[in-house]
Enzyme design. Sequence first.
Site, PDB file in Angstrom:
ATOM      1  N   GLU A 246       4.157  -8.816  11.735  1.00  0.00           N
ATOM      2  CA  GLU A 246       3.674  -8.425  10.406  1.00  0.00           C
ATOM      3  C   GLU A 246       4.864  -8.107   9.483  1.00  0.00           C
ATOM      4  OE1 GLU A 246       1.244  -4.966  10.712  1.00  0.00           O
ATOM      5  OE2 GLU A 246       0.679  -4.945   8.592  1.00  0.00           O
TER       6      GLU A 246
ATOM      7  N   ASP B 194       0.776  -1.242   0.000  1.00  0.00           N
ATOM      8  CA  ASP B 194       0.000   0.000   0.000  1.00  0.00           C
ATOM      9  C   ASP B 194       0.805   1.288   0.000  1.00  0.00           C
ATOM     10  OD1 ASP B 194      -1.571  -2.139   0.624  1.00  0.00           O
ATOM     11  OD2 ASP B 194      -2.372  -1.314   2.471  1.00  0.00           O
TER      12      ASP B 194
ATOM     13  N   TYR C 297       5.877   1.118   7.164  1.00  0.00           N
ATOM     14  CA  TYR C 297       5.501  -0.110   6.472  1.00  0.00           C
ATOM     15  C   TYR C 297       5.538   0.026   4.941  1.00  0.00           C
ATOM     16  CZ  TYR C 297       0.367  -0.103   5.276  1.00  0.00           C
ATOM     17  OH  TYR C 297      -0.853   0.058   4.710  1.00  0.00           O
TER      18      TYR C 297
HETATM   19  C1  9WN Z   1      -5.350  -2.155   3.710  1.00  0.00           C
HETATM   20  C2  9WN Z   1      -4.029  -7.132   5.770  1.00  0.00           C
HETATM   21  C3  9WN Z   1      -3.543  -6.045   4.844  1.00  0.00           C
HETATM   22  C4  9WN Z   1      -2.581  -6.590   3.781  1.00  0.00           C
HETATM   23  C5  9WN Z   1      -1.903  -5.460   2.995  1.00  0.00           C
HETATM   24  C6  9WN Z   1      -1.262  -4.496   3.989  1.00  0.00           C
HETATM   25  C7  9WN Z   1      -2.308  -3.962   4.961  1.00  0.00           C
HETATM   26  C8  9WN Z   1      -4.471  -2.706   4.833  1.00  0.00           C
HETATM   27  C9  9WN Z   1      -4.194  -1.596   5.838  1.00  0.00           C
HETATM   28  O1  9WN Z   1      -2.904  -5.044   5.652  1.00  0.00           O
HETATM   29  O2  9WN Z   1      -3.260  -3.215   4.225  1.00  0.00           O
HETATM   30  O3  9WN Z   1      -5.722  -3.194   2.846  1.00  0.00           O
HETATM   31  O4  9WN Z   1      -5.127  -1.242   6.588  1.00  0.00           O
HETATM   32  O5  9WN Z   1      -3.067  -1.066   5.881  1.00  0.00           O
HETATM   33  O6  9WN Z   1      -0.618  -3.457   3.340  1.00  0.00           O
HETATM   34  O7  9WN Z   1      -0.958  -6.005   2.119  1.00  0.00           O
HETATM   35  O8  9WN Z   1      -3.282  -7.413   2.900  1.00  0.00           O
HETATM   36  O9  9WN Z   1      -2.941  -7.853   6.285  1.00  0.00           O
END
Ligand code: 9WN
Length: 454
Positions: free
Chosen positions: A422, A187, A378
């Site tokens: 994570e 993201d 991140y």
């Molecule tokens: C938005 C769930 C997800 C992963 C993504 C990671 C993070 C979410 C967030 O968490 O994204 O989808 O709220 O930041 O970037 O890769 O699927 O683990």
Amino acid sequence: MSTGTAGGPPTAVDAGAHDRGALRRLAVATLDANWEHDHTVPSRTLYPHQWSWDSAFIAIGWSHVRPERAWCELASLFRAQWVDGRVPHIVFNPALRVGSYFPGPEFWESGLAEGAPAAATSGLIQPPVHAPAAWLAYRRCPSEQARAALRRLYPRLVAQQRYLATRRDVGGGGLACIVHPWESGLDNSPAWDAPMAAVPADAAVMRAYRRHDTAHADAAHRPTDLDYARYVAIVASYRERRYRDDDLAGRHPFLVECPLVNTAMGAAEHALARIAPLVGADPGPHRERAARITEALVRRLYEPTTGTFRPRDLRADRLVPARTVLGLAPLVLPDLPARQVSALVAEACSPRFGLAARMDRPLPSHDRTAPDFEPLRYWRGPSWMNVNWLVRRGLLRHGRPDLAAGLRDSMIELVARSGCHEYFHPDTGAGLGSPAFGWTAALLLDVLADDPAG
Ligand code: 9WN
């Protein structure tokens, strides 16, 4: 040696001991603790619903210990598939209170969109790693039940590919585009900085919302409010048209061809070609589509002077400047031409990413030598288990078991030292983000099982 928190899963294993049995128990306990009736949450605190690509990685982990859960995980995700074939990036658990995640179902309003499922979902996708996951789960534990599950999944996996290859081919060059950084799964990657800078937004917009992530993770490790204001603005533009894809080119503020999403799409065709004979279907069209995707990736996203794959910003019609780990993803493709394989191995082994048969530091998510490398934030530097896992598979595929072994040792070391976090500090290996994270546990199980001595 595992250490536990009262009532929760164990959190770390004595790094010195490297006791494979203890590591396995830690991973299984983490997955068990995150299991939620028919799916596994990525994290009980930060991400309490079902996420699309998380479920695929997690299914691979389940196939090692409780294979029926692997099929249940994928089946529950695909029950929320939209009529047009898109697999939503979040499926919301209706039992959770409002505010348990931002942006929640009230923000997405999926129920107002044509062809949305009964369950509340987001309107976005994530990298389509599900067909490879289904194939690996089957291969790990083949049975009549597994074959029946594959038979049910196959048409849904095909519909997912069709959605990406048709509705999302906004550039017309044979690749799918993403309409939001969240669709990449990475993201907050510096890869999105240039296209995001063109999205008009004001950080003050975020005063109207309550962010959930910064209540559970250090704000300095997460995207800024200005990033979130842009995330919200991009969703609003898509939501306004009820997530229709018909005229994205003319109006949507973020349109990018991502190397990872398209690599996953190609790898999915390769996996479907393996699955097809098991379910009475023809593998030929999958092989042809796989070859076309690889060819399009090289034609549209490979930059020969630097020898890198980079995302193409369709609005600006150029490759983004940042050299991130996204560019290493095409290694996963078995039919990547030798020239590109060598270029990617050179990029991975350069000081930017530091891949080696004996790694002195973990693989980062961004170029270590770049001025905007951030070891704590991140996707802007830290090391992630799923990306390591993908690169490792690519290295094995292209005859580099020496480098793959280095990456594997480094992955095991990260969890042994810090637990199933994570993500991890790219210099020290310290655990960051959410503890007890689903895909970290799942993919650890997978790499442990790959070693005949393990
Ligand atoms: C938005 C769930 C997800 C992963 C993504 C990671 C993070 C979410 C967030 O968490 O994204 O989808 O709220 O930041 O970037 O890769 O699927 O683990």
